[in-house]
Scaffold this motif. Structure first.
Motif, PDB file in Angstrom:
ATOM      1  N   GLY A 119      49.606  35.821  37.649  1.00 58.59           N
ATOM      2  CA  GLY A 119      48.438  35.661  37.027  1.00 58.59           C
ATOM      3  C   GLY A 119      47.829  36.548  36.295  1.00 58.59           C
ATOM      4  O   GLY A 119      48.411  37.903  36.609  1.00 58.59           O
ATOM      5  N   GLY A 158      44.159  28.091  36.732  1.00 58.96           N
ATOM      6  CA  GLY A 158      44.018  27.326  38.625  1.00 58.96           C
ATOM      7  C   GLY A 158      42.720  27.400  38.754  1.00 58.96           C
ATOM      8  O   GLY A 158      41.737  27.101  39.945  1.00 58.96           O
ATOM      9  N   CYS A 159      41.585  28.436  38.632  1.00 59.95           N
ATOM     10  CA  CYS A 159      40.218  28.909  39.571  1.00 59.95           C
ATOM     11  C   CYS A 159      39.407  28.875  38.094  1.00 59.95           C
ATOM     12  O   CYS A 159      38.103  29.852  38.929  1.00 59.95           O
ATOM     13  N   GLN A 181      41.127  39.509  41.628  1.00 54.52           N
ATOM     14  CA  GLN A 181      40.578  38.452  42.678  1.00 54.52           C
ATOM     15  C   GLN A 181      39.412  39.027  43.712  1.00 54.52           C
ATOM     16  O   GLN A 181      39.014  37.924  44.602  1.00 54.52           O
ATOM     17  N   PRO A 237      42.026  31.035  44.535  1.00 54.15           N
ATOM     18  CA  PRO A 237      41.553  29.483  45.218  1.00 54.15           C
ATOM     19  C   PRO A 237      42.701  29.130  45.529  1.00 54.15           C
ATOM     20  O   PRO A 237      42.192  28.124  46.907  1.00 54.15           O
ATOM     21  N   ILE A 260      36.477  31.360  40.467  1.00 55.24           N
ATOM     22  CA  ILE A 260      36.216  32.761  40.305  1.00 55.24           C
ATOM     23  C   ILE A 260      35.115  32.374  39.131  1.00 55.24           C
ATOM     24  O   ILE A 260      36.442  32.257  37.978  1.00 55.24           O
TER      25      ILE A 260
END
Ligand code: SF4
Length: 313
Positions: free
Chosen positions: A54, A152-153, A232, A275, A312
């Motif tokens: 990502g 996805g986060c 992250q 995550p 996040i």
């Protein structure tokens, strides 16, 4: 004129001479055409060979030897002046949306997708409207700069539609399950490449996560994982979580590797990195790996009824 002429112009405008390239795993095999185009245009090229999943994981180390880093396939998750984000658009026949229509109940349908299909949002809206569906598309978070984009986060673009039903157009089931848990909405997932549509629920994931929390109850010690990847790092969250238990210690890692977790010897871990690691990869890990919210439940700082999927922000 080649597929990379706009990129070459951008590099020339910036006065770049040495260029580093970073491709996510799914695009690495297509890197050769880009390498040739840039070398033929006179640039010195180097390629990051590390795994990448990502825009949260930029190969900023390459900037020690390059004027600019070109990151392919993702939109930016934060400000990075020395990085050019080069989209990798994946088209599909809009008529494939027909396959989801029988699953949509309305009265309002929120529409979201992933970065590679985000340019098709206007055409998808138009198609759904032409079939009498009231469709709503929303802006996302700082991490999802494209209209209607989810990660996805980050499911903000789904939540912001405030619709009771969401149509997710994209591949895989992690995003739609996350959307279901983040929004509480009915979620229909359409894979635009395979043409398959299905209703998705978060129930099975919740059952699995309940079992992981229960397994962690006898763990004794907890390692709070903090990623060192550029997008992250959540040290403040990790410190807050570590304060919940006298047996919790912060552990910094670049790659969250099962063998390393075993080596470190904690009874369970809490994942503040991507995550998806805790949700998708639990079977790979030797001990329970909890999300931040799950650790709060374990420590009595949150009720199971208030379970939330980790994002996040
Ligand atoms: S943190 Fe995970 S889900 Fe979010 S952008 Fe990075 S790889 Fe994707």
């Amino acid at each position: 004129m080649n597929a990379f002429s706009d990129l070459i112009r951008t590099l020339e405008d910036r006065g770049a001479r040495r260029v580093a390239l970073q491709f996510p795993e799914g695009l690495k095999r297509q890197s050769q055409a880009c390498i040739s185009a840039l070398r033929n245009a006179g640039f010195e090229v180097l390629v990051s060979g590390d795994p990448c999943y990502g825009a949260c994981d930029l190969a900023l180390d390459t900037l020690a030897w390059a004027d600019v880093l070109i990151h392919f396939g993702h939109a930016p998750v934060d400000e990075q002046p020395a990085v050019i984000f080069e989209p990798w658009k994946v088209d599909f026949d809009i008529a494939v949306l027909e396959n989801a229509l029988s699953l949509l109940r309305g009265p309002v349908t929120g529409l979201v997708t992933t970065v590679q299909h985000a340019h098709r949002i206007p055409a998808m809206e138009e198609f759904l409207k032409s079939r009498g569906i009231t469709v709503r598309v929303a802006e996302g978070s700082r991490r999802t700069p494209l209209r209607g984009q989810v990660l996805g986060c980050s499911f903000t673009a789904a939540k912001e539609t405030r619709a009771g039903e969401i149509l997710f157009v994209g591949t895989g089931l992690f995003h739609p399950i996350g959307i279901a848990l983040a929004t509480g909405a009915r979620v229909v997932a359409l894979d635009p490449l395979a043409g398959t549509a299905q209703e998705v629920s978060g129930e099975a994931l919740l059952r699995r996560r309940f079992a992981v929390i229960e397994k962690a109850r006898g763990a004794g010690t907890a390692g709070i994982i903090v990623s060192s990847k550029s997008g992250q790092i959540r040290m403040d969250l990790a410190r807050r979580l570590a304060a919940l238990s006298p047996n919790a210690v912060i552990v910094t890692m670049r790659e969250v590797d099962p063998a390393e977790l075993l080596n470190l010897g904690f009874g369970c871990y809490v994942n503040t990195a991507c995550p998806r690691l805790a949700y998708d990869d639990q079977v790979r890990f030797p001990v329970p790996v909890l999300s931040p919210q799950e650790f709060e439940i374990l420590c009595g700082a949150r009720r199971w009824e208030d379970y939330a999927i980790d994002e996040i922000v």
